[in-house]
Design an enzyme around this catalytic site. Sequence first.
Site, short mmCIF file in Angstrom:
data_model
loop_
_atom_site.label_atom_id
_atom_site.label_comp_id
_atom_site.label_asym_id
_atom_site.label_seq_id
_atom_site.Cartn_x
_atom_site.Cartn_y
_atom_site.Cartn_z
N PHE A 167 11.40 -4.97 47.77
CA PHE A 167 11.92 -6.12 48.50
C PHE A 167 10.88 -7.20 48.73
O PHE A 167 11.22 -8.38 48.87
CB PHE A 167 12.47 -5.67 49.87
CG PHE A 167 11.40 -5.31 50.86
CD1 PHE A 167 10.80 -6.28 51.65
CD2 PHE A 167 10.96 -4.00 51.00
CE1 PHE A 167 9.79 -5.94 52.56
CE2 PHE A 167 9.97 -3.65 51.90
CZ PHE A 167 9.37 -4.64 52.68
N LYS A 191 16.89 -2.75 38.44
CA LYS A 191 17.47 -2.39 39.73
C LYS A 191 16.62 -3.04 40.82
O LYS A 191 15.55 -2.55 41.16
CB LYS A 191 17.50 -0.88 39.95
CG LYS A 191 18.32 -0.49 41.20
CD LYS A 191 17.94 0.86 41.78
CE LYS A 191 16.75 0.77 42.69
NZ LYS A 191 17.00 -0.03 43.94
N GLY A 230 18.65 4.15 40.87
CA GLY A 230 17.25 4.45 40.64
C GLY A 230 17.05 5.73 39.85
O GLY A 230 16.34 5.75 38.84
N GLY A 246 6.89 0.30 44.57
CA GLY A 246 7.38 0.81 45.85
C GLY A 246 6.35 1.70 46.51
O GLY A 246 5.16 1.61 46.24
N SER A 247 6.83 2.58 47.36
CA SER A 247 5.93 3.43 48.13
C SER A 247 5.35 4.54 47.28
O SER A 247 5.93 4.94 46.26
CB SER A 247 6.68 4.05 49.32
OG SER A 247 7.63 5.00 48.86
N GLU A 268 3.32 0.81 40.48
CA GLU A 268 2.63 -0.10 41.40
C GLU A 268 3.00 0.35 42.81
O GLU A 268 4.05 -0.03 43.34
CB GLU A 268 3.06 -1.55 41.15
CG GLU A 268 2.77 -2.05 39.75
CD GLU A 268 1.29 -2.25 39.47
OE1 GLU A 268 0.47 -2.07 40.39
OE2 GLU A 268 0.95 -2.57 38.32
N GLY A 464 -3.04 -11.91 46.86
CA GLY A 464 -2.82 -13.00 45.93
C GLY A 464 -3.55 -12.75 44.62
O GLY A 464 -4.74 -12.48 44.61
#
Length: 515
Positions: A167, A191, A230, A246-247, A268, A464
């Site tokens: 998100f 997704k 997923g 994600g986590s 990642e 960044g």
Amino acid sequence: MSTVTNQIDISEVLKMLGLKEVNERSSTGSTSFSNGKVLESYSPVDGKLIGKVKASTAEDYEKVMQTAQAAYKDWKLVPAPKRGDIVRQIGQELRNKKEYLGKLVSYEMGKSLQEGLGEVQEMIDICDFAVGLSRQLYGLTMHSERPMHRMYEQWHPIGIVGIISAFNFPVAVWSWNTMIAWVCGDVCIWKPSSKTPLCGVACQNIISEVFKLNNIPEGVSNLVIGNECGDLINNDPRIPLVSFTGSTRIGRHVSKTVAERFGNTILELGGNNAIIVSEHADINMVLVGAVFGAVGTAGQRCTSTRRLIIHESVYDKTLDVLQKAYAQLKIGNPLDATNHVGPLIDKGAVKDYLDAIEKAKQEGGKIIVEGGVLEGSGYESGCYVKPCIIEGKNSFEIIQAETFAPILYVMKYSTIEEAIDMQNNVPQGLSSSIFTTNMREMELFLSHAGSDCGIANVNIGTSGAEIGGAFGGEKETGGGRESGSDAWKAYMRRQTNTINYGTDLPLAQGIKFDF
């Protein structure tokens, strides 16, 4: 659909992105309608309903996959520079829709409007990068040990790439993968996060316009929505590569599931990023890097600054400067350019934030800047929190974990070697930074004895990254690389070729096989 924020009429934004009828849209972005359950997207900015999307069912997913398989047969035969030209056109359409998509990103996710626009610019930048890459998918020529033989390697598309995004960057990370995969000759199935589904549908709409103008077959760009999709992607042997953001917890599951079917992954995952503040640092530069790193996107970047490791001689001075800066932070609607900090994504994130503060206190942490949840006018969504600073030890259990919130932990060090050890002594290894004007410290930090992260910066913060460099980290961050440099190789398969243009057939290693 008449929601009005401080700066925009969200109904106009939805209309310009083809989302006016979002309540009736299929999550696959196709003309067929899904029978899946309805997902509602509420803005963390004001708690209001933005729109509804139907989740993809297993039947929807199968239809999408069959379409993708058929499209791949045609798409891989399109010359790479021509695929690059399609991506160039996508970049232009993103330029045309930048204002609207940036506002949607800001409103649905909660990041500042400047960051929302910046995320779309990142999409444009990766399109530009991919266009050039489409003429640079180079292989190598090698000398053969056998006479009159030529040996070389070339790269081929791998097929269907599965992309599961988070998100916090609802569109940019998808584009890092997709634009590169497309010029490599792959097709994609995406997704997006169920917390930001409208951003996914908006991107699919933008892409579809370009594809229709160029008679690109349906199935090169595919969208499925809903958490159930997923594992459909992870378990699907038709998908040779899954890129997951994600986590770390879910990343372990993705890695294991895909590996069991001999698929490949780009992971990642979590970050626990530190800035080392040297006694030789320019404190004014530290201020900008550390504050933006810690509170930008309300601390919900994987590259957000979680730890500040400060030399004992400048510790008090640095904390004084930080406290004054934090006192000036404006928290509120991220679509108002005068605000520095927007909301967390939802109330679950708020609970994690509060739990982390309480855990830090229990472990002996000292509150330097008080946190808490904001209430009252402008904070009706219940997702606005105060950035806080906590003094602690690197060994604290809560400091060893990643909390997606604006919590900054500060600690002291005596020697540069000690600081680097502290920086490295966490399970994650994404981004790192040192602020110093001392050349020896710079070089040591970037050497084999320095940072163990995938990203190591000097005199800029942890947060960044430019698209020209490969993005990713080590250890529990997953080890994957996306975006620039030679990250494109993950989306292709390497093939070694040997051609015998002589009249004899000598065997390698001088083996004799006469008969």
